[in-house]
Scaffold this motif. Structure first.
Motif, PDB file in Angstrom:
ATOM      1  N   TRP A   1       0.832  -1.192   0.000  1.00 25.32           N
ATOM      2  CA  TRP A   1       0.000   0.000   0.000  1.00 25.32           C
ATOM      3  C   TRP A   1       0.874   1.252   0.000  1.00 25.32           C
ATOM      4  O   TRP A   1       0.553   2.240  -0.657  1.00 25.32           O
ATOM      5  CB  TRP A   1      -0.917  -0.002   1.231  1.00 25.32           C
ATOM      6  CG  TRP A   1      -2.137  -0.873   1.044  1.00 25.32           C
ATOM      7  CD1 TRP A   1      -2.241  -2.171   1.310  1.00 25.32           C
ATOM      8  CD2 TRP A   1      -3.391  -0.443   0.533  1.00 25.32           C
ATOM      9  NE1 TRP A   1      -3.492  -2.633   0.994  1.00 25.32           N
ATOM     10  CE2 TRP A   1      -4.233  -1.562   0.517  1.00 25.32           C
ATOM     11  CE3 TRP A   1      -3.913   0.779   0.078  1.00 25.32           C
ATOM     12  CZ2 TRP A   1      -5.539  -1.528   0.069  1.00 25.32           C
ATOM     13  CZ3 TRP A   1      -5.227   0.806  -0.354  1.00 25.32           C
ATOM     14  CH2 TRP A   1      -6.029  -0.349  -0.358  1.00 25.32           C
ATOM     15  N   ASN A   2       1.942   1.232   0.739  1.00 29.75           N
ATOM     16  CA  ASN A   2       2.825   2.391   0.790  1.00 29.75           C
ATOM     17  C   ASN A   2       3.519   2.623  -0.554  1.00 29.75           C
ATOM     18  O   ASN A   2       3.711   3.767  -0.973  1.00 29.75           O
ATOM     19  CB  ASN A   2       3.866   2.195   1.898  1.00 29.75           C
ATOM     20  CG  ASN A   2       4.788   3.393   2.033  1.00 29.75           C
ATOM     21  OD1 ASN A   2       4.310   4.518   2.240  1.00 29.75           O
ATOM     22  ND2 ASN A   2       6.072   3.198   1.876  1.00 29.75           N
ATOM     23  N   ALA A   3       3.900   1.532  -1.220  1.00 33.06           N
ATOM     24  CA  ALA A   3       4.626   1.657  -2.484  1.00 33.06           C
ATOM     25  C   ALA A   3       3.711   2.007  -3.642  1.00 33.06           C
ATOM     26  O   ALA A   3       4.150   2.647  -4.595  1.00 33.06           O
ATOM     27  CB  ALA A   3       5.385   0.354  -2.773  1.00 33.06           C
ATOM     28  N   HIS A   4       2.454   1.581  -3.572  1.00 35.15           N
ATOM     29  CA  HIS A   4       1.578   1.774  -4.725  1.00 35.15           C
ATOM     30  C   HIS A   4       0.379   2.651  -4.391  1.00 35.15           C
ATOM     31  O   HIS A   4       0.234   3.745  -4.955  1.00 35.15           O
ATOM     32  CB  HIS A   4       1.102   0.409  -5.244  1.00 35.15           C
ATOM     33  CG  HIS A   4       2.216  -0.472  -5.729  1.00 35.15           C
ATOM     34  ND1 HIS A   4       2.976  -1.264  -4.887  1.00 35.15           N
ATOM     35  CD2 HIS A   4       2.728  -0.652  -6.985  1.00 35.15           C
ATOM     36  CE1 HIS A   4       3.892  -1.914  -5.588  1.00 35.15           C
ATOM     37  NE2 HIS A   4       3.767  -1.554  -6.882  1.00 35.15           N
ATOM     38  N   LYS A   5      -0.462   2.201  -3.511  1.00 33.03           N
ATOM     39  CA  LYS A   5      -1.718   2.885  -3.247  1.00 33.03           C
ATOM     40  C   LYS A   5      -1.473   4.278  -2.632  1.00 33.03           C
ATOM     41  O   LYS A   5      -2.051   5.281  -3.075  1.00 33.03           O
ATOM     42  CB  LYS A   5      -2.588   2.054  -2.304  1.00 33.03           C
ATOM     43  CG  LYS A   5      -2.949   0.686  -2.851  1.00 33.03           C
ATOM     44  CD  LYS A   5      -4.067   0.769  -3.890  1.00 33.03           C
ATOM     45  CE  LYS A   5      -4.525  -0.607  -4.298  1.00 33.03           C
ATOM     46  NZ  LYS A   5      -5.672  -0.542  -5.237  1.00 33.03           N
ATOM     47  N   LEU A   6      -0.632   4.304  -1.552  1.00 35.97           N
ATOM     48  CA  LEU A   6      -0.412   5.560  -0.837  1.00 35.97           C
ATOM     49  C   LEU A   6       0.553   6.479  -1.593  1.00 35.97           C
ATOM     50  O   LEU A   6       0.379   7.708  -1.617  1.00 35.97           O
ATOM     51  CB  LEU A   6       0.136   5.261   0.566  1.00 35.97           C
ATOM     52  CG  LEU A   6       0.296   6.445   1.512  1.00 35.97           C
ATOM     53  CD1 LEU A   6      -1.071   7.074   1.788  1.00 35.97           C
ATOM     54  CD2 LEU A   6       0.951   6.010   2.818  1.00 35.97           C
ATOM     55  N   ARG A   7       1.519   5.898  -2.228  1.00 38.81           N
ATOM     56  CA  ARG A   7       2.544   6.697  -2.904  1.00 38.81           C
ATOM     57  C   ARG A   7       1.989   7.418  -4.145  1.00 38.81           C
ATOM     58  O   ARG A   7       2.411   8.533  -4.487  1.00 38.81           O
ATOM     59  CB  ARG A   7       3.710   5.783  -3.308  1.00 38.81           C
ATOM     60  CG  ARG A   7       4.915   6.519  -3.874  1.00 38.81           C
ATOM     61  CD  ARG A   7       5.541   7.415  -2.838  1.00 38.81           C
ATOM     62  NE  ARG A   7       6.670   8.143  -3.361  1.00 38.81           N
ATOM     63  CZ  ARG A   7       7.298   9.108  -2.736  1.00 38.81           C
ATOM     64  NH1 ARG A   7       6.884   9.485  -1.519  1.00 38.81           N
ATOM     65  NH2 ARG A   7       8.329   9.732  -3.277  1.00 38.81           N
ATOM     66  N   ALA A   8       1.032   6.804  -4.805  1.00 38.71           N
ATOM     67  CA  ALA A   8       0.502   7.373  -6.066  1.00 38.71           C
ATOM     68  C   ALA A   8      -0.154   8.743  -5.864  1.00 38.71           C
ATOM     69  O   ALA A   8       0.206   9.717  -6.536  1.00 38.71           O
ATOM     70  CB  ALA A   8      -0.474   6.380  -6.699  1.00 38.71           C
TER      71      ALA A   8
ATOM     72  N   VAL B   1       0.204  10.806  -3.335  1.00 36.46           N
ATOM     73  CA  VAL B   1       1.207  11.746  -2.819  1.00 36.46           C
ATOM     74  C   VAL B   1       2.090  12.248  -3.957  1.00 36.46           C
ATOM     75  O   VAL B   1       2.407  13.449  -4.064  1.00 36.46           O
ATOM     76  CB  VAL B   1       2.056  11.071  -1.715  1.00 36.46           C
ATOM     77  CG1 VAL B   1       3.231  11.973  -1.323  1.00 36.46           C
ATOM     78  CG2 VAL B   1       1.189  10.776  -0.494  1.00 36.46           C
ATOM     79  N   ALA B   2       2.512  11.346  -4.834  1.00 33.00           N
ATOM     80  CA  ALA B   2       3.349  11.738  -5.978  1.00 33.00           C
ATOM     81  C   ALA B   2       2.573  12.690  -6.911  1.00 33.00           C
ATOM     82  O   ALA B   2       3.133  13.656  -7.457  1.00 33.00           O
ATOM     83  CB  ALA B   2       3.809  10.488  -6.729  1.00 33.00           C
TER      84      ALA B   2
ATOM     85  N   LEU C   1      -6.078  10.151  -1.605  1.00 31.11           N
ATOM     86  CA  LEU C   1      -5.181   9.883  -0.478  1.00 31.11           C
ATOM     87  C   LEU C   1      -5.974   9.602   0.791  1.00 31.11           C
ATOM     88  O   LEU C   1      -5.630   8.696   1.582  1.00 31.11           O
ATOM     89  CB  LEU C   1      -4.248  11.088  -0.275  1.00 31.11           C
ATOM     90  CG  LEU C   1      -3.248  10.987   0.887  1.00 31.11           C
ATOM     91  CD1 LEU C   1      -2.315   9.801   0.691  1.00 31.11           C
ATOM     92  CD2 LEU C   1      -2.451  12.285   1.003  1.00 31.11           C
TER      93      LEU C   1
END
Length: 339
Positions: A276-283, A285-286, A320
């Protein structure tokens, strides 16, 4: 062939020891068991020896008087065995201790009246069984626990030996009356009595030593038995402890498996959080960072561009927020499952 002979010997031994345990009880003391066993075996042996003696006398010699005495001895031995078998062990042992000497004594006297004339062998042959019968009380009775019976029968048997020659003189049937002569006859009588006294004291001594060793053996046996009971109790305690340890080990294994399963689930949750941090949450935010960067550029400073960027930022913030709420739900579910 050897096996057949061994089987025959085994059968003979079994036959000879048939009455061995007649009247012997488990609760009896060891010395009493030995006395009863010896009395039974001696009477059993006397029955067979005198039966053979009776047959020889009756069919070859034809001496009815001596055969009658032998028959009386056999009859008494049968009665003694019956008494012992049916619970009258003391009566059987008490009678057996002196009755055989009385039979021999009476036979040695009355044979002189019926033999015409008696021979020298009739004066000498009863002496040996009379001396042998003196020691029957040592085998059949206990001088420590049955003292009166022991000394009565022992003194009576000694009296038979000592009075054997005087009774012949008193009744007028001594050797000289029939013209018989034996050199040193008085010396033979003295030697017989001396031998009897020496052997009697030797029997008493060895009987005392035997009973002393028997008491020591009994004491050692009781100690060994007590130690065996203690060892059995310790073995039972160890078995109980081992069972408890086995139960604890099983519980520990179950607990380890449970903890391992929880750790695996936690690892899986961490992997999900990483995903989730690498894909769901990071997207989102980026995306927000990218839009913020666009706001810093001059070419995107127009009202239309800024409004469009704000709309996209708003959408990314909502995305987010959805991701954060979903992560929060997963954390709550994990806490509920691991409580």
């Amino acid at each position: 062939m050897l096996a057949q002979k061994t089987d025959i010997v085994h059968r003979v031994c079994q036959y000879l020891t048939i009455p061995q345990n007649w009247g012997v009880e488990q609760k009896q003391e060891e010395h009493l068991k030995q006395s009863i066993t010896l009395c039974n075996l001696m009477n059993w042996l006397i029955i067979h020896v005198n039966t053979a003696y009776l047959l020889v006398d009756f069919y070859r010699i034809g001496n009815l008087y001596r055969s009658g005495t032998t028959f009386a001895i056999i009859s008494f031995s049968i009665i003694a065995l019956a008494l012992s078998k049916y619970g009258y062990q003391f009566i059987a042992r008490f009678l057996s201790a002196f009755i055989f000497a009385s039979f021999v004594f009476v036979y040695g006297v009355i044979i002189k009246f019926y033999m015409s004339p008696p021979m020298l062998i009739h004066y000498l042959s009863p002496r040996i069984p009379l001396i042998m019968c003196v020691f029957f009380p040592f085998m059949f009775l206990s001088y420590r626990f049955e003292r009166w019976a022991f000394f009565c029968t022992f003194l009576l048997n000694v009296l038979f030996v000592v009075a054997y020659d005087p009774i012949h003189y008193l009744l007028g049937i001594n050797m000289e009356q029939f013209g018989l002569h034996l050199d040193y006859a008085h010396l033979m009588t003295q030697n017989s009595i001396s031998f009897l006294i020496i052997i009697s004291f030797a029997f008493i001594y060895f009987k005392m030593v035997n009973q002393q060793y028997q008491r020591q053996i009994t004491s050692l046996y009781e100690e060994v038995q007590q130690q065996n009971e203690e060892i059995q109790a310790q073995n039972q305690a160890l078995a109980g402890t081992q069972e408890e340890l086995s139960t604890i080990n099983n519980q520990l294994e179950a607990l380890v498996q449970q903890r391992t399963q929880k750790i695996e689930e936690q690892n899986q949750q961490l992997q999900e959080y990483a995903f989730w941090n690498a894909h769901k949450l990071r997207a989102p935010v980026a995306t927000i960072l990218g839009l913020y960067y666009l706001l810093t550029l001059k070419e995107y400073q127009t009202e239309e561009a800024i409004e469009e960027i704000y709309i996209k930022i708003e959408k990314s913030v909502k995305d987010l927020d959805e991701v954060v709420q979903e992560i929060q739900k997963k954390i709550e579910n994990r806490d509920t499952r691991f409580r």
